[in-house]
Design a protein around this motif. Structure first.
Motif, PDB file in Angstrom:
ATOM      1  N   HIS A  28       3.154   0.463   2.155  1.00  0.00           N
ATOM      2  CA  HIS A  28       3.141  -0.927   2.615  1.00  0.00           C
ATOM      3  C   HIS A  28       1.965  -1.629   1.947  1.00  0.00           C
ATOM      4  N   TYR A  31       4.447  -7.957   4.850  1.00  0.00           N
ATOM      5  CA  TYR A  31       4.095  -6.888   3.913  1.00  0.00           C
ATOM      6  C   TYR A  31       5.237  -6.628   2.935  1.00  0.00           C
ATOM      7  N   GLU A  90      -1.880  -1.193   2.833  1.00  0.00           N
ATOM      8  CA  GLU A  90      -2.004  -1.263   4.288  1.00  0.00           C
ATOM      9  C   GLU A  90      -1.622   0.049   4.973  1.00  0.00           C
ATOM     10  N   ARG A  91      -0.603   0.719   4.443  1.00  0.00           N
ATOM     11  CA  ARG A  91      -0.178   1.971   5.074  1.00  0.00           C
ATOM     12  C   ARG A  91       0.504   2.845   4.033  1.00  0.00           C
ATOM     13  N   GLU A 144      -5.856   3.636   2.230  1.00  0.00           N
ATOM     14  CA  GLU A 144      -5.628   2.377   2.933  1.00  0.00           C
ATOM     15  C   GLU A 144      -6.832   1.461   2.756  1.00  0.00           C
ATOM     16  N   THR A 173      -3.385  -5.484  -0.905  1.00  0.00           N
ATOM     17  CA  THR A 173      -4.171  -4.405  -0.323  1.00  0.00           C
ATOM     18  C   THR A 173      -3.225  -3.349   0.231  1.00  0.00           C
ATOM     19  N   SER A 198      -0.051  -5.510   1.464  1.00  0.00           N
ATOM     20  CA  SER A 198      -0.189  -6.823   2.075  1.00  0.00           C
ATOM     21  C   SER A 198       0.654  -7.841   1.321  1.00  0.00           C
TER      22      SER A 198
END
Length: 238
Positions: free
Chosen positions: A103, A53, A92-93, A70, A90, A105
């Motif tokens: 975060h 990531y 993620e977090r 997310e 994408t 991807s």
């Protein structure tokens, strides 16, 4: 089909992640797709875990973090050297206040294009031009555009093209801090034109200057100015 004349890009090609040479703190363009048209924000790379990531700062709008969810798809665009690269990610977090980072991807496909290194940026800055002699008088002029290789100035003063080396002085306030930086660049006149003016007004002369042995720090400053224009307003690119 016409290509974008403001960017002078060559055909896209595939890049590997390492070839971008991303450094912590590099400025990123962060593009979201939740509205009718893509919306561009700015972010900064905090770090990454290879093949896992990316960690980037949360983009801000009007002093507040933008709303992300997310799983949301975004595009990241970054300038590295003379290349502009973009890739899909994408979310993620999301880490809210006080951390405000995200975060993303790790990119699996990176597209990049090479940019003309001497792209000029439209500016409108006061400047002074002086012949490189001990008794020369500094003349007021306006900096109309600039690149790492030269500049265009406009002035009511008539300069002789074969006058020899000149000294161009001006001040830039580069982002993000916008602290004024004084630039003194040696230059030579390469072309002369007359700018159209209203009847009754004094003639305005436009001079194309080529820089001579530009200071490396000033080279980087002007290169970053070009990248910032590409990020924020491509209409400024000549």
């Amino acid at each position: 089909m016409h290509s974008d004349p403001a960017v002078h890009e060559m055909n896209p090609k595939e890049f590997v992640f390492e070839s971008m040479n991303l450094q912590v703190g590099i400025r990123l363009q962060f593009i979201t797709y939740r509205r009718l048209k893509p919306v561009q924000y700015f972010s900064t790379l905090i770090g990454y875990i290879k093949d896992d990531y990316l960690i980037v700062k949360m983009p801000m709008e009007n002093g507040a973090p933008i709303g992300l969810v997310e799983g949301e798809r975004v595009t990241i665009r970054v300038f590295s050297g003379v290349n502009v690269c973009s890739f899909a990610c994408t979310v993620e977090r999301i880490f809210g206040r006080p951390l405000l980072y995200v975060h993303l991807s790790f990119p699996t496909a990176i597209q990049g294009t090479s940019l003309r290194t001497a792209m000029r940026v439209k500016v409108d800055l006061p400047a002074r031009i002086t012949a490189a002699t001990a008794d020369a008088t500094a003349l007021a002029c306006t900096l109309a555009n600039i690149s790492v290789s030269g500049a265009r100035i406009e002035t009511h003063h008539s300069l002789v093209q074969d006058i020899g080396e000149m000294l161009l002085e001006f001040t830039l306030a580069p982002p993000p801090e916008h602290h004024p930086v004084s630039v003194r660049a040696r230059a030579a006149i390469r072309n002369i034109n007359t700018v159209r003016v209203e009847p009754g007004e004094a003639d305005v002369f436009a001079y194309g200057l080529q820089f001579i042995d530009l200071d490396p720090n000033h080279f980087m400053l002007l290169q970053n100015l070009t990248y910032e224009a590409l990020l924020a307003d491509r209409q400024k690119i000549v």
